[in-house]
Design a protein around this motif. Structure first.
Motif, PDB file in Angstrom:
ATOM      1  N   MET A   1     -10.050  39.847  73.107  1.00 17.04           N
ATOM      2  CA  MET A   1     -10.178  38.827  72.023  1.00 17.04           C
ATOM      3  C   MET A   1     -11.370  37.977  72.217  1.00 17.04           C
ATOM      4  O   MET A   1     -11.722  37.380  73.143  1.00 17.04           O
ATOM      5  N   GLU A  47      -4.439  42.451  72.807  1.00 17.06           N
ATOM      6  CA  GLU A  47      -5.797  41.533  73.114  1.00 17.06           C
ATOM      7  C   GLU A  47      -6.721  41.657  71.989  1.00 17.06           C
ATOM      8  O   GLU A  47      -7.707  40.841  71.979  1.00 17.06           O
ATOM      9  N   ARG A  48      -7.125  43.023  71.813  1.00 17.27           N
ATOM     10  CA  ARG A  48      -8.162  43.643  70.795  1.00 17.27           C
ATOM     11  C   ARG A  48      -7.498  44.731  70.073  1.00 17.27           C
ATOM     12  O   ARG A  48      -6.546  45.485  70.629  1.00 17.27           O
ATOM     13  N   VAL A 248     -12.905  34.143  62.029  1.00 23.83           N
ATOM     14  CA  VAL A 248     -12.353  34.961  63.198  1.00 23.83           C
ATOM     15  C   VAL A 248     -11.914  36.253  62.870  1.00 23.83           C
ATOM     16  O   VAL A 248     -12.199  37.310  63.417  1.00 23.83           O
ATOM     17  N   SER A 249     -11.158  36.404  61.780  1.00 29.22           N
ATOM     18  CA  SER A 249     -10.696  37.805  61.135  1.00 29.22           C
ATOM     19  C   SER A 249     -11.788  38.808  60.929  1.00 29.22           C
ATOM     20  O   SER A 249     -11.744  39.822  61.358  1.00 29.22           O
ATOM     21  N   ARG A 252     -12.967  39.849  64.332  1.00 32.76           N
ATOM     22  CA  ARG A 252     -11.883  40.718  65.109  1.00 32.76           C
ATOM     23  C   ARG A 252     -11.848  41.985  64.398  1.00 32.76           C
ATOM     24  O   ARG A 252     -11.712  43.262  65.139  1.00 32.76           O
ATOM     25  N   PHE A 284      -4.599  37.242  65.372  1.00 28.22           N
ATOM     26  CA  PHE A 284      -6.049  36.988  65.629  1.00 28.22           C
ATOM     27  C   PHE A 284      -6.171  35.874  66.714  1.00 28.22           C
ATOM     28  O   PHE A 284      -7.249  35.320  67.239  1.00 28.22           O
TER      29      PHE A 284
END
Length: 340
Positions: A1, A47-48, A248-249, A252, A284
């Protein structure tokens, strides 16, 4: 993340709107874990994500946990209380009843449960000194819902003024034909609802123009790729079309390289109205307040610029006059340190 700045108490105290938050991706993680435990089912938040398709696979696991109307209502109530704690004064989640309808008796029954839970939680939050108004952006997916479009458009129109405050169109692949959704958009607009359309995330500025011209959209979810064509940003600025961006989205999901290079500040510089939003905070790990921390720490926005972003949210047509007036008073107090 990816590491992102996190909000402090001052940013959480900033009165905010949250206009681009998908209901099913925004429930508080503790509420989802509690539901999974009651159901005896696993829940995992990676986490990712290897790619966007891995994200969509994960996204679908949460609606699958919901077996009853009370399950859904409890998640909705938890969301409203979490957003109120973040300083959100007007919340307009994108609600897709079609994700639950097969198990819970149809789209209208699901929508009624969601709206009732929103109203109950908003009343409780107000009683606790954290007033928040909640509207529903009844949303269809232009990747998948062509056969449902007219039904959802009619449902949005029927509940206009009774909890539904917008008709949304969502998608990740923006290249699809918009024609099947014109009737739904027309029905919503005839009922006085704005059309809020995803565009300018994976598609370029031409897709922003398309939702404006074909669907009559008056607000854009994402929209940041409009910066690639000055004619489009000039139009957004001139017509006051708000872009509800989700920094952030976007990082990500790999559609923006990093927070520092996000185009939102360019939109602001060109006069495009911009709001900050979390999109899917469940997945996220960043709240709407955290997006303001990004604007302050990464983009260098001062308090006045942050307040201007927050105030842009009051353009949402679903917001009541009382909420708008309270928002303005609280925002002035925030800027002046309580000195009105």
């Amino acid at each position: 993340m990816p590491v992102h700045p996190t909000a402090d108490d001052r940013l959480r105290a900033l009165p905010k709107t949250h206009l681009h938050a998908h209901l099913d991706g925004s429930y508080p993680v503790d509420a989802v874990r509690a539901l999974a435990t009651r159901r005896g089912l696993p829940f995992h938040r990676p986490e990712r994500f290897a790619d966007v398709w891995a994200f969509f696979d994960a996204y679908g696991t949460v609606p699958a946990l919901v077996a009853t109307h009370e399950d859904l209502a409890a998640l909705c109530r938890a969301l409203v209380h979490a957003e109120a704690a973040e300083g959100v004064r007007y919340l307009e989640p994108a609600v897709e009843p079609q994700l639950y309808a097969e198990r819970l008796g149809g789209n209208e029954q699901v929508l009624r449960t969601v709206l009732a839970a929103f109203a109950e939680a908003a009343a409780d939050a107000a009683a606790a000194g954290r007033p928040v108004e909640v509207g529903a952006d009844l949303t269809l997916n232009t990747d998948a819902d062509a056969d449902l479009a007219d039904e959802l458009g009619a449902l949005a129109a029927r509940f206009a003024g009774s909890g539904v405050t917008a008709l949304g169109t969502a998608c990740f692949d923006e290249d699809g034909d918009l024609a099947p959704f014109v009737g739904a958009a027309r029905a919503a607009r005839a009922a006085g609802l704005p059309v809020v359309s995803h565009a300018g995330q994976t598609g370029g500025p031409d897709r922003v123009t398309a939702v404006l011209d074909v669907l009559g959209a008056s607000r854009i979810s994402h929209g940041f790729r409009a910066v690639e064509d000055a004619r489009v940003t000039d139009r957004l600025a001139a017509e006051g079309i708000v872009c509800d961006v989700c920094p952030v989205s976007n990082v990500r999901l790999g559609v923006v390289a990093d927070l520092a290079s996000h185009p939102a500040p360019v939109l602001v510089e060109r006069g495009v109205p911009v709001t900050l939003n979390a999109d899917d905070p469940l997945w996220f790990g960043a709240t709407v307040s955290d997006q303001y921390a990004i604007a302050r720490t990464t983009w260098g926005f001062d308090d006045q610029a942050l307040a201007d972003l927050a105030r842009t949210g009051t353009r949402a047509t679903g917001m009541s006059a009382d909420t708008r007036d309270r928002f303005d008073r609280e925002l002035t107090a925030w800027l002046t340190g309580g000195r009105a």
